[in-house]
Design a protein around this motif. Structure first.
Motif, PDB file in Angstrom:
ATOM      1  N   LEU A 297       0.788  -1.237   0.000  1.00 43.25           N
ATOM      2  CA  LEU A 297       0.000   0.000   0.000  1.00 43.25           C
ATOM      3  C   LEU A 297       0.823   1.292   0.000  1.00 43.25           C
ATOM      4  O   LEU A 297       0.396   2.288  -0.595  1.00 43.25           O
ATOM      5  N   PRO A 298       1.999   1.346   0.652  1.00 46.27           N
ATOM      6  CA  PRO A 298       2.756   2.608   0.648  1.00 46.27           C
ATOM      7  C   PRO A 298       3.164   3.116  -0.729  1.00 46.27           C
ATOM      8  O   PRO A 298       3.551   4.280  -0.855  1.00 46.27           O
ATOM      9  N   VAL A 299       3.081   2.291  -1.783  1.00 44.86           N
ATOM     10  CA  VAL A 299       3.411   2.791  -3.119  1.00 44.86           C
ATOM     11  C   VAL A 299       2.480   3.934  -3.511  1.00 44.86           C
ATOM     12  O   VAL A 299       2.821   4.773  -4.352  1.00 44.86           O
ATOM     13  N   THR A 300       1.317   4.012  -2.875  1.00 40.59           N
ATOM     14  CA  THR A 300       0.348   5.061  -3.221  1.00 40.59           C
ATOM     15  C   THR A 300       0.809   6.455  -2.800  1.00 40.59           C
ATOM     16  O   THR A 300       0.276   7.451  -3.298  1.00 40.59           O
ATOM     17  N   ILE A 301       1.784   6.551  -1.897  1.00 39.44           N
ATOM     18  CA  ILE A 301       2.227   7.868  -1.434  1.00 39.44           C
ATOM     19  C   ILE A 301       3.443   8.382  -2.197  1.00 39.44           C
ATOM     20  O   ILE A 301       3.886   9.506  -1.966  1.00 39.44           O
ATOM     21  N   VAL A 302       4.003   7.561  -3.090  1.00 41.00           N
ATOM     22  CA  VAL A 302       5.182   7.983  -3.847  1.00 41.00           C
ATOM     23  C   VAL A 302       4.782   9.063  -4.843  1.00 41.00           C
ATOM     24  O   VAL A 302       3.845   8.890  -5.629  1.00 41.00           O
ATOM     25  N   HIS A 303       5.487  10.179  -4.807  1.00 41.80           N
ATOM     26  CA  HIS A 303       5.192  11.307  -5.696  1.00 41.80           C
ATOM     27  C   HIS A 303       6.484  11.963  -6.144  1.00 41.80           C
ATOM     28  O   HIS A 303       7.358  12.255  -5.336  1.00 41.80           O
ATOM     29  N   PHE A 304       6.625  12.155  -7.444  1.00 41.53           N
ATOM     30  CA  PHE A 304       7.732  12.910  -8.015  1.00 41.53           C
ATOM     31  C   PHE A 304       7.188  14.270  -8.443  1.00 41.53           C
ATOM     32  O   PHE A 304       6.205  14.321  -9.196  1.00 41.53           O
ATOM     33  N   PRO A 305       7.778  15.366  -7.967  1.00 39.38           N
ATOM     34  CA  PRO A 305       7.224  16.678  -8.298  1.00 39.38           C
ATOM     35  C   PRO A 305       7.139  16.949  -9.789  1.00 39.38           C
ATOM     36  O   PRO A 305       6.246  17.660 -10.243  1.00 39.38           O
ATOM     37  N   GLN A 306       8.048  16.358 -10.576  1.00 37.29           N
ATOM     38  CA  GLN A 306       8.056  16.601 -12.011  1.00 37.29           C
ATOM     39  C   GLN A 306       7.131  15.662 -12.785  1.00 37.29           C
ATOM     40  O   GLN A 306       6.833  15.917 -13.952  1.00 37.29           O
ATOM     41  N   TRP A 307       6.685  14.562 -12.150  1.00 38.24           N
ATOM     42  CA  TRP A 307       5.875  13.570 -12.851  1.00 38.24           C
ATOM     43  C   TRP A 307       4.562  13.210 -12.154  1.00 38.24           C
ATOM     44  O   TRP A 307       3.653  12.689 -12.782  1.00 38.24           O
ATOM     45  N   GLY A 308       4.453  13.439 -10.870  1.00 39.24           N
ATOM     46  CA  GLY A 308       3.252  13.071 -10.140  1.00 39.24           C
ATOM     47  C   GLY A 308       3.356  11.713  -9.470  1.00 39.24           C
ATOM     48  O   GLY A 308       4.440  11.150  -9.317  1.00 39.24           O
ATOM     49  N   GLY A 309       2.196  11.169  -9.075  1.00 37.60           N
ATOM     50  CA  GLY A 309       2.133   9.872  -8.415  1.00 37.60           C
ATOM     51  C   GLY A 309       0.934   9.089  -8.909  1.00 37.60           C
ATOM     52  O   GLY A 309       0.351   9.410  -9.954  1.00 37.60           O
ATOM     53  N   MET A 310       0.535   8.054  -8.182  1.00 34.92           N
ATOM     54  CA  MET A 310      -0.585   7.224  -8.612  1.00 34.92           C
ATOM     55  C   MET A 310      -1.885   8.015  -8.693  1.00 34.92           C
ATOM     56  O   MET A 310      -2.686   7.830  -9.614  1.00 34.92           O
ATOM     57  N   PHE A 311      -2.120   8.883  -7.716  1.00 30.17           N
ATOM     58  CA  PHE A 311      -3.382   9.622  -7.652  1.00 30.17           C
ATOM     59  C   PHE A 311      -3.206  11.135  -7.824  1.00 30.17           C
ATOM     60  O   PHE A 311      -4.201  11.859  -7.873  1.00 30.17           O
ATOM     61  N   CYS A 312      -1.979  11.598  -7.879  1.00 29.97           N
ATOM     62  CA  CYS A 312      -1.715  13.032  -7.879  1.00 29.97           C
ATOM     63  C   CYS A 312      -0.986  13.462  -9.145  1.00 29.97           C
ATOM     64  O   CYS A 312      -0.200  12.718  -9.717  1.00 29.97           O
ATOM     65  N   THR A 313      -1.249  14.680  -9.568  1.00 30.91           N
ATOM     66  CA  THR A 313      -0.606  15.249 -10.736  1.00 30.91           C
ATOM     67  C   THR A 313       0.745  15.854 -10.358  1.00 30.91           C
ATOM     68  O   THR A 313       1.054  15.998  -9.175  1.00 30.91           O
ATOM     69  N   PRO A 314       1.563  16.234 -11.341  1.00 33.22           N
ATOM     70  CA  PRO A 314       2.844  16.887 -11.033  1.00 33.22           C
ATOM     71  C   PRO A 314       2.641  18.213 -10.312  1.00 33.22           C
ATOM     72  O   PRO A 314       1.544  18.768 -10.277  1.00 33.22           O
ATOM     73  N   SER A 315       3.713  18.708  -9.762  1.00 35.46           N
ATOM     74  CA  SER A 315       3.674  19.979  -9.051  1.00 35.46           C
ATOM     75  C   SER A 315       3.244  21.104  -9.987  1.00 35.46           C
ATOM     76  O   SER A 315       3.570  21.105 -11.175  1.00 35.46           O
ATOM     77  N   LYS A 316       2.529  22.083  -9.458  1.00 30.28           N
ATOM     78  CA  LYS A 316       2.133  23.252 -10.234  1.00 30.28           C
ATOM     79  C   LYS A 316       3.233  24.306 -10.281  1.00 30.28           C
ATOM     80  O   LYS A 316       3.154  25.267 -11.043  1.00 30.28           O
ATOM     81  N   ASP A 317       4.250  24.130  -9.460  1.00 31.41           N
ATOM     82  CA  ASP A 317       5.379  25.048  -9.426  1.00 31.41           C
ATOM     83  C   ASP A 317       6.210  24.854 -10.694  1.00 31.41           C
ATOM     84  O   ASP A 317       6.808  23.798 -10.895  1.00 31.41           O
ATOM     85  N   GLU A 318       6.259  25.863 -11.564  1.00 35.38           N
ATOM     86  CA  GLU A 318       6.949  25.721 -12.839  1.00 35.38           C
ATOM     87  C   GLU A 318       8.433  25.419 -12.665  1.00 35.38           C
ATOM     88  O   GLU A 318       9.058  24.805 -13.510  1.00 35.38           O
ATOM     89  N   LYS A 319       9.022  25.875 -11.559  1.00 35.02           N
ATOM     90  CA  LYS A 319      10.438  25.615 -11.303  1.00 35.02           C
ATOM     91  C   LYS A 319      10.657  24.173 -10.896  1.00 35.02           C
ATOM     92  O   LYS A 319      11.522  23.476 -11.429  1.00 35.02           O
ATOM     93  N   ARG A 320       9.849  23.686  -9.967  1.00 34.17           N
ATOM     94  CA  ARG A 320      10.060  22.346  -9.423  1.00 34.17           C
ATOM     95  C   ARG A 320       9.577  21.251 -10.359  1.00 34.17           C
ATOM     96  O   ARG A 320       9.886  20.084 -10.180  1.00 34.17           O
ATOM     97  N   VAL A 321       8.801  21.599 -11.376  1.00 35.95           N
ATOM     98  CA  VAL A 321       8.282  20.598 -12.281  1.00 35.95           C
ATOM     99  C   VAL A 321       9.337  20.149 -13.295  1.00 35.95           C
ATOM    100  O   VAL A 321       9.134  19.195 -14.042  1.00 35.95           O
ATOM    101  N   SER A 322      10.477  20.764 -13.291  1.00 34.14           N
ATOM    102  CA  SER A 322      11.547  20.449 -14.231  1.00 34.14           C
ATOM    103  C   SER A 322      12.385  19.266 -13.745  1.00 34.14           C
ATOM    104  O   SER A 322      12.745  19.179 -12.569  1.00 34.14           O
TER     105      SER A 322
END
Length: 538
Positions: free
Chosen positions: A459-484
Motif C-alpha cells: 500500500l505505501p506505493v500510493t504515497i510515492v510522488h515525483f514533483p516533475q511527474w506526479g504519483g498514482m493519484f496526484c498530478t505533477p507539481s504546479k510550481d513551474e520551477k520544481r516541475v523540471s
C-alpha cells in the motif's frame, strides 16, 4: 545562463548513426581548442547523450553495453545457485547433521541476512569504484565458504557457512547498477528485469542442479549419501571463481571506460561518500521502495528456502519430484521478472511515471493474493498452480520495482539500489523469523500470513510522488520551477559543486528522463485531482 541553456551547451547531441559529436564539458561558455577535443566514440548500438544504449540486442556480446548486461546477470545467477544450493538437499543434510526445525529456520534466515550488509556496501562500492571490481571481488571472496560447506559437521557450522555464502547476493546490486549505467531510461525497466530475472533463475536452477549432482555422485562415483551432498558443493564454488575472473578480464564499468581510468583522466570527478549517503537516506522514496522490495523479492527468497521441503513433507513426494516442482518457482524468473520490467516501460510510454507506479502495485498485490491461495491449497495440483501464479506476480513486481528505482536519485543510484536490494533480504529475514523458524505455524499457515503481509506492505506505493511527474493519484507539481527534471536532479548538488561542473552528469540524465512525463500536459489539463505537495528537500 539558465539551466536549460547550461544543459544544451554542456552535453552532446546524438546523430542518427549512434555517433556523438562530442564537445568538452565546461561550466564556462568558452570554446575549447580543437586539438583538445576527444575523438568521437563508436558504439555498436545507438546511444543517447550519456552514451547509454537506446536499443537492446539480446544475443549480442557487443562491448560495452551488451557484454555488461550478460556479465551482470551471469554473476548474480552464479551466486543465487550457491546461496540456495542447500535447500533442495535439505532432507539429506537434515539427517546427516541432525538438524531441528529451529536449526533449519535459523539457517534460512542466515542465508539472506548476510547480504543485508553486503548489499549496502555494494551500493557504495558501485558509486565510488564501479560495479566491475564490486562484482568480481564478491564472487571470489565468497567462493571459499561454498567449499567449506563440505566440511560442516553440526548445526552451528551449517548456519555459519550459509550466512557467509549469503554475502554473495550483493552481486544483485552491482548488476542492477551496471545495467542502469549502460541503458537508456526508456528501456531500463525491461533490461533490469531481464538481468535480475535471469539471475534469479539460479534459485530454480539450483533446485534441479543440486539433486542431479547428488544422484550422479552417488551412483557414478559410488559415494555414500552423506558424502555425495558435500562433494556437490564444489561445483557452485568453482563456478563463482571462474565468473569472478571473467568479469575482471572482460568487464567495463561505464560506456566510456572503467571508472578509475576516467577519474584519472579527469573525465569524471570523485564523489564525496558523505554526500552519496545523505541524498539516499534523505529521500523518503528510498524507504518506501525498501519496504516494497521486502515483500516482493523478500517473499521470493523465503520461498526459495522452504518450497522444496514444503512439497516433500506436505504431499509426501520424492526428493527429485519435490525439487522439480520447486524449480518451476525460480525458473519462472526467465519470463516473469522481465515481463514486469517490460510492462513498466510500456505503461510509462502511455502514462509516464504514474503508469510505472500502478503496474508495480498491480503485480505485487497479485503475488500476495496467490501466496495466500498457496497456503490454503489442499491438493497437489492446486498447490502447483497457486505457486506458479504466485511466482509470476511476485517476480513481475520485482521487475517493475527496478523500473522505478533508477529515477529516485542520479547521484546516489548505487546506494539506493543497495538499500532497496537489502530491503528484500530484511523482508525475507523478518518473514522467516515470524512464520518459518519455529513450530508455532505450519508451513502452509506461514505462506498464508506471508501473503497477507505482502498485501499490507504494498500500500505505501500510493504515497510515492515525483514533483516533475506526479504519483498514482496526484498530478505533477504546479510550481513551474520544481516541475523540471533538471531542477529535481541538480538539486542534489550544491552551488559550489555546480560551479565545478560536478552536476553535468545529472543534467544529462534529466534530459533523458523526460520520457517519464509522457502525456503529462494532457493529464494535468483533464485531471481535477490537486497536485500532491512534495517537500523541497526531497
Amino acid at each position: 545562463m539558465t539551466m536549460s541553456q547550461e544543459l544544451s551547451s554542456s552535453i552532446s547531441h546524438e546523430s542518427t548513426t549512434g555517433r556523438d559529436q562530442t564537445v568538452t564539458l565546461s561550466v564556462e561558455p568558452q570554446e575549447a581548442p580543437t586539438e583538445l577535443l576527444p575523438e568521437p566514440t563508436k558504439f555498436a548500438l545507438p546511444v543517447d547523450s550519456e552514451h547509454k544504449a537506446k536499443t537492446f540486442k539480446i544475443f549480442s556480446l557487443a562491448n560495452p553495453h551488451m557484454r555488461s548486461f550478460h556479465l551482470a546477470w551471469l554473476s548474480f545467477f552464479t551466486c543465487v545457485v550457491s546461496t540456495f544450493a542447500a535447500a533442495p538437499l535439505l532432507p539429506i543434510i537434515r539427517d546427516n547433521l541432525n538438524l531441528t526445525q529451529l536449526d533449519i529456520g535459523n539457517a534460512g534466515v542466515a542465508s539472506v541476512s548476510g547480504s543485508i550488509f553486503s548489499r549496502l556496501a555494494m551500493g557504495v562500492v558501485c558509486d565510488l569504484i564501479g560495479p566491475r571490481y564490486g562484482s568480481a571481488f564478491v564472487l571470489m571472496l565468497t567462493a571459499p565458504p561454498v567449499f567449506f560447506m563440505s566440511t560442516v559437521s553440526n548445526a552451528t557450522g551449517y548456519v555459519a557457512v550459509r550466512f557467509m555464502i549469503g554475502f554473495s547476493l550483493a552481486t544483485f546490486v552491482s548488476g542492477q547498477y551496471w545495467v542502469s549505467t549502460m541503458f537508456n531510461s526508456t528501456i531500463i525497466g525491461s533490461v533490469s528485469g531481464l538481468s535480475a530475472g535471469w539471475g534469479d533463475m539460479g534459485g530454480g536452477a539450483t533446485q534441479f542442479l543440486m539433486p542431479v549432482l547428488y544422484e550422479l555422485i552417488s551412483r557414478v562415483a559410488g559415494a555414500t549419501p552423506f558424502m555425495a551432498w558435500r562433494i556437490a558443493f564444489f561445483i557452485p564454488g568453482g563456478l563463482q571463481l571462474i565468473m569472478g575472473i571473467i568479469i575482471l578480464i572482460f568487464g567495463q564499468d561505464l560506456p566510456d571506460g572503467n571508472l578509475s581510468d576516467l577519474q584519472k583522466k579527469g573525465d569524471m570527478t570523485k564523489d564525496k561518500f558523505s554526500k552519496v549517503i545523505w541524498y539516499s537516506i534523505n529521500n523518503y522514496r528510498t524507504w518506501v521502495f525498501v519496504l516494497l522490495y521486502g515483500y516482493s523479492m523478500g517473499v521470493q527468497l523465503t520461498t526459495n528456502n522452504i518450497i522444496a521441503q514444503y512439497f516433500f513433507d506436505r504431499f509426501h513426494l520424492k526428493l527429485n519430484t519435490a525439487g522439480i516442482i520447486a524449480t518451476s518457482f525460480g525458473m519462472a524468473n526467465i519470463a516473469s521478472r522481465p515481463f514486469g520490467g517490460f510492462m513498466s516501460d510500456q505503461s510509462a510510454r502511455l502514462f509516464g511515471m504514474k503508469g510505472r507506479l500502478w503496474i508495480l502495485w498491480f503485480f505485487q498485490t497479485l503475488g500476495g493474493v496467490f501466496c495466500i491461495w498457496l497456503g490454503l491449497a489442499k491438493t497437489l495440483p492446486t498447490a502447483v498452480i497457486a505457486m506458479v501464479l504466485f511466482s509470476l506476480g511476485a517476480q513481475a513486481a520485482c521487475g517493475a520495482t527496478y523500473g522505478i528505482v533508477p529515477f529516485i536519485s542520479r547521484r546516489s543510484l548505487g546506494l539506493i539500489s543497495g538499500l532497496t536490494g537489502s530491503g528484500g533480504n530484511v523482508g525475507s529475514m523478518i518473514t522467516q523469523l515470524l512464520f518459518f523458524s519455529s513450530s508455532r505455524y505450519t508451513t502452509e499457515q506461514g505462506l498464508t500470513y506471508m501473503g497477507m503481509m505482502t498485501l499490507a506492505c504494498t500500500l505505501p506505493v500510493t504515497i510515492v510522488h515525483f514533483p516533475q511527474w506526479g504519483g498514482m493519484f496526484c498530478t505533477p507539481s504546479k510550481d513551474e520551477k520544481r516541475v523540471s527534471e533538471e531542477y529535481y536532479y541538480s538539486s542534489e548538488w550544491d552551488e559550489a559543486e555546480q560551479e565545478k561542473g560536478m552536476h553535468l552528469g545529472s543534467l544529462k540524465f534529466a534530459e533523458n528522463s523526460r520520457s517519464e512525463r509522457v502525456k503529462r500536459k494532457e493529464i494535468i489539463q483533464s485531471s481535477t485531482t490537486p497536485p500532491c505537495a512534495t517537500p523541497d528537500h526531497v
